[in-house]
Design a protein around this motif. Sequence first.
Motif, PDB file in Angstrom:
ATOM      1  N   ASN A   1     -51.053  47.655 -91.699  1.00 33.68           N
ATOM      2  CA  ASN A   1     -50.697  47.802 -90.285  1.00 33.68           C
ATOM      3  C   ASN A   1     -50.351  49.240 -89.896  1.00 33.68           C
ATOM      4  OD1 ASN A   1     -50.556  44.888 -89.143  1.00 33.68           O
ATOM      5  ND2 ASN A   1     -49.492  44.731 -91.109  1.00 33.68           N
TER       6      ASN A   1
ATOM      7  N   GLU B   1     -47.648  42.957 -85.055  1.00 30.83           N
ATOM      8  CA  GLU B   1     -47.613  44.304 -85.621  1.00 30.83           C
ATOM      9  C   GLU B   1     -47.570  44.306 -87.150  1.00 30.83           C
ATOM     10  OE1 GLU B   1     -45.345  47.510 -83.347  1.00 30.83           O
ATOM     11  OE2 GLU B   1     -44.220  45.694 -82.860  1.00 30.83           O
TER      12      GLU B   1
ATOM     13  N   THR C   1     -50.803  40.153 -91.562  1.00 32.48           N
ATOM     14  CA  THR C   1     -51.572  40.599 -92.730  1.00 32.48           C
ATOM     15  C   THR C   1     -52.275  39.393 -93.359  1.00 32.48           C
ATOM     16  OG1 THR C   1     -49.819  42.232 -93.155  1.00 32.48           O
ATOM     17  CG2 THR C   1     -51.456  41.888 -94.902  1.00 32.48           C
TER      18      THR C   1
END
Length: 242
Positions: free
Chosen positions: A112, A148, A151
């Motif tokens: 990220n 944000e 994953t």
Amino acid sequence: MSEVRYLVSGDCSVCVEFGNEISPEINKKIRAFKIAVEKSGIEGIVETVPTYRSLLVYYKPEIISFREISEKFEELMGSLDNIEIPPPTVIEIPVLYGGEMGPDIQNVAEHNGKTVEEVIQIHTSEEYLIYMIGFIAGFPYLGGMSKEIATPRLKSPRVKIDGGSVGIAGEQTGVYPVDSPGGWQLIGRTPLKLYDAEREKPVLLEAGQYIKFKSVTPEEYDAILKAVEDGSYRYVVYDKEV
């Protein structure tokens, strides 16, 4: 409520489906309906189990049929707006992030474009709604994680993940309550026992509650673990602001 569907689920349960998405609004309807069913006194109902978008209701088919129970449930739908849902509580989950406890936190950060510290700050900044408990005893399915730090799962799942491990998979975060296989990106571990067969209430968390993760130091982790093991730990629980 025309969007509600009553689906056959085996020979002794009905799935009452409220929608096709994960949302706090649908969750409120499920919680209200669960209360309405439990207060209804409908004969033959055995158990209710909330999920992301539905309520699974087990019943005794020798007492009430699928058609009969569906008709009674439809009658209850009109009263949901009058159901008083208990105010939600928030339980604090201490977590030691990174290192041996969170071996994949660097993966999450790099995926990220963030630092490990930023991942921890984002992960601990939310109050996560527990939509349901399942998969294995005590596993909380949570909503509300920031995109944000989203994953993908590991390409090769681990054969064994220690109980208490906190992970990320896609846009979800969760806590493994007991040792088990799994493919989530591990970012930390809590010293709390989400499931304990010897405890009066084996499953610590419940659907409709919220989780707030709190970062702790190794020394704090060890102290909390010791308190949990000797039964002196005091859980931090507070009313959620609405």
